[in-house]
Motif scaffolding. Structure first.
Motif, mmCIF file in Angstrom:
data_model
loop_
_atom_site.group_PDB
_atom_site.id
_atom_site.type_symbol
_atom_site.label_atom_id
_atom_site.label_comp_id
_atom_site.label_asym_id
_atom_site.label_seq_id
_atom_site.Cartn_x
_atom_site.Cartn_y
_atom_site.Cartn_z
ATOM 1 N N TYR A 123 38.773 19.374 40.260
ATOM 2 C CA TYR A 123 39.018 20.780 39.880
ATOM 3 C C TYR A 123 37.696 21.542 39.824
ATOM 4 O O TYR A 123 37.580 22.659 40.310
ATOM 5 N N MET A 124 36.693 20.899 39.229
ATOM 6 C CA MET A 124 35.396 21.573 39.096
ATOM 7 C C MET A 124 34.783 21.859 40.463
ATOM 8 O O MET A 124 34.190 22.913 40.676
ATOM 9 N N GLU A 125 34.962 20.937 41.386
ATOM 10 C CA GLU A 125 34.446 21.168 42.742
ATOM 11 C C GLU A 125 35.108 22.385 43.389
ATOM 12 O O GLU A 125 34.510 23.059 44.217
ATOM 13 N N LEU A 126 36.344 22.662 42.980
ATOM 14 C CA LEU A 126 37.053 23.830 43.527
ATOM 15 C C LEU A 126 36.732 25.105 42.748
ATOM 16 O O LEU A 126 37.320 26.153 42.991
ATOM 17 N N GLY A 127 35.846 24.998 41.758
ATOM 18 C CA GLY A 127 35.494 26.176 40.953
ATOM 19 C C GLY A 127 36.541 26.493 39.896
ATOM 20 O O GLY A 127 36.639 27.626 39.412
ATOM 21 N N ILE A 128 37.341 25.495 39.562
ATOM 22 C CA ILE A 128 38.389 25.686 38.543
ATOM 23 C C ILE A 128 37.959 24.959 37.270
ATOM 24 O O ILE A 128 37.465 23.830 37.321
ATOM 25 N N VAL A 129 38.115 25.625 36.137
ATOM 26 C CA VAL A 129 37.630 25.068 34.864
ATOM 27 C C VAL A 129 38.707 24.211 34.199
ATOM 28 O O VAL A 129 39.768 24.728 33.806
ATOM 29 N N PRO A 130 38.460 22.902 34.044
ATOM 30 C CA PRO A 130 39.415 22.061 33.316
ATOM 31 C C PRO A 130 39.337 22.352 31.812
ATOM 32 O O PRO A 130 38.237 22.523 31.278
#
Ligand code: IP8
Length: 257
Positions: A123-130
């Motif tokens: 998720y972080m690689e996609l710029g999405i914050v877990p």
């Protein structure tokens, strides 16, 4: 990258069952967005978790008799809180997704059992914050137990090596006495092992995972090399933003030595 925990005491009113501090959460999410920093977020359970978990002794596991109904209810309540936090982040312009520990991780005698963090990493690689949170989690020895947000912080710090670890709370930092009861209490701006052992912290609300003292213990464990760990007041407008932007603010910094 910053690893940030939004404490239960700041996102909820811990004295009242399921009271969400929506305005504070909205502002904190905006401060995170305005800082422009990449973050990984954990939040506490506050009055959505601690009140029932305490009454049903869920932290003690199956032997203390916690019912399936109580487990289900606490699990539902903390997910309700998590979805309000994730909504506030999205409204502030931060793409965020929920990572519920109870569905992804297991514990063994109260310790998280080498959790698989690949999903978070992707998720972080996609710029999405877990966004993860304190939760009821299955325990291979005790049946079930409570996984606190502070425990998650330790695991996530080990796995993702954040530049800084930040705990957002409802107090300016660690005090030598309870500042809510004693107006002469003094803020301690730097804490290490020795100073923590000298300080007595009172816990005056139902908190099944240890209150401020437990948090400081976690914070000291989280310090590594140059990385310190900060406790900052999220009720003070703009303070989290300033901290994330690298300014000096009123807070307590935990250091290894
Ligand atoms: O508020 C506790 O997490 P914390 C989780 O981070 C529950 O200590 C369910 C009480």
């Amino acid at each position: 990258m910053f690893l940030v925990k939004l404490g239960g005491s700041v996102i909820t009113d811990k004295t009242q069952y399921k009271r969400f501090n929506s305005e504070v959460v909205r502002r904190l999410c905006q401060e995170i967005k305005d800082s422009g920093q990449m973050v990984l977020i954990v939040h506490g359970a506050g009055s959505f978790g601690h009140v029932l978990a305490h009454d049903h002794r869920l932290a003690e596991g199956q032997e203390a008799g916690g019912s399936p109904e109580a487990i289900a209810k606490v699990s539902l309540d903390v997910r309700e809180l998590n979805s309000m936090v994730v909504s506030a982040l999205i409204e502030a312009g931060i793409p965020a997704v929920s990572i519920p520990p109870g569905a992804c991780f297991m514990m063994s005698d109260g310790q998280l059992r080498s959790p698989d963090l690949e999903v978070m990493r992707r998720y972080m690689e996609l710029g999405i914050v877990p966004v993860s949170f304190g939760d009821v989690v299955l325990d291979e020895r005790k049946g079930f137990g409570i996984c606190s947000g502070d425990q998650l912080m330790e695991v996530l710090a080990d796995a993702f090596h954040p530049d800084r670890v930040v705990f957002v709370s409802d107090i300016d930092g660690l005090f030598d006495r309870d500042p809510k009861k004693d107006c002469h209490a003094q803020l301690i701006d730097r804490v290490d092992r020795e100073s923590l052992d000298r300080i007595s912290c009172e816990i005056n609300v139902k908190d099944v995972t240890g209150g401020v003292h437990g948090k400081m213990e976690s914070m000291l464990r989280l310090c590594r090399g140059q990385r310190d760990c900060v406790l900052v007041n999220g009720l003070a407008e703009g303070r989290l933003l300033s901290l994330l932007q690298g300014e000096d603010v009123t807070c307590t910094v935990a250091r290894k030595d």
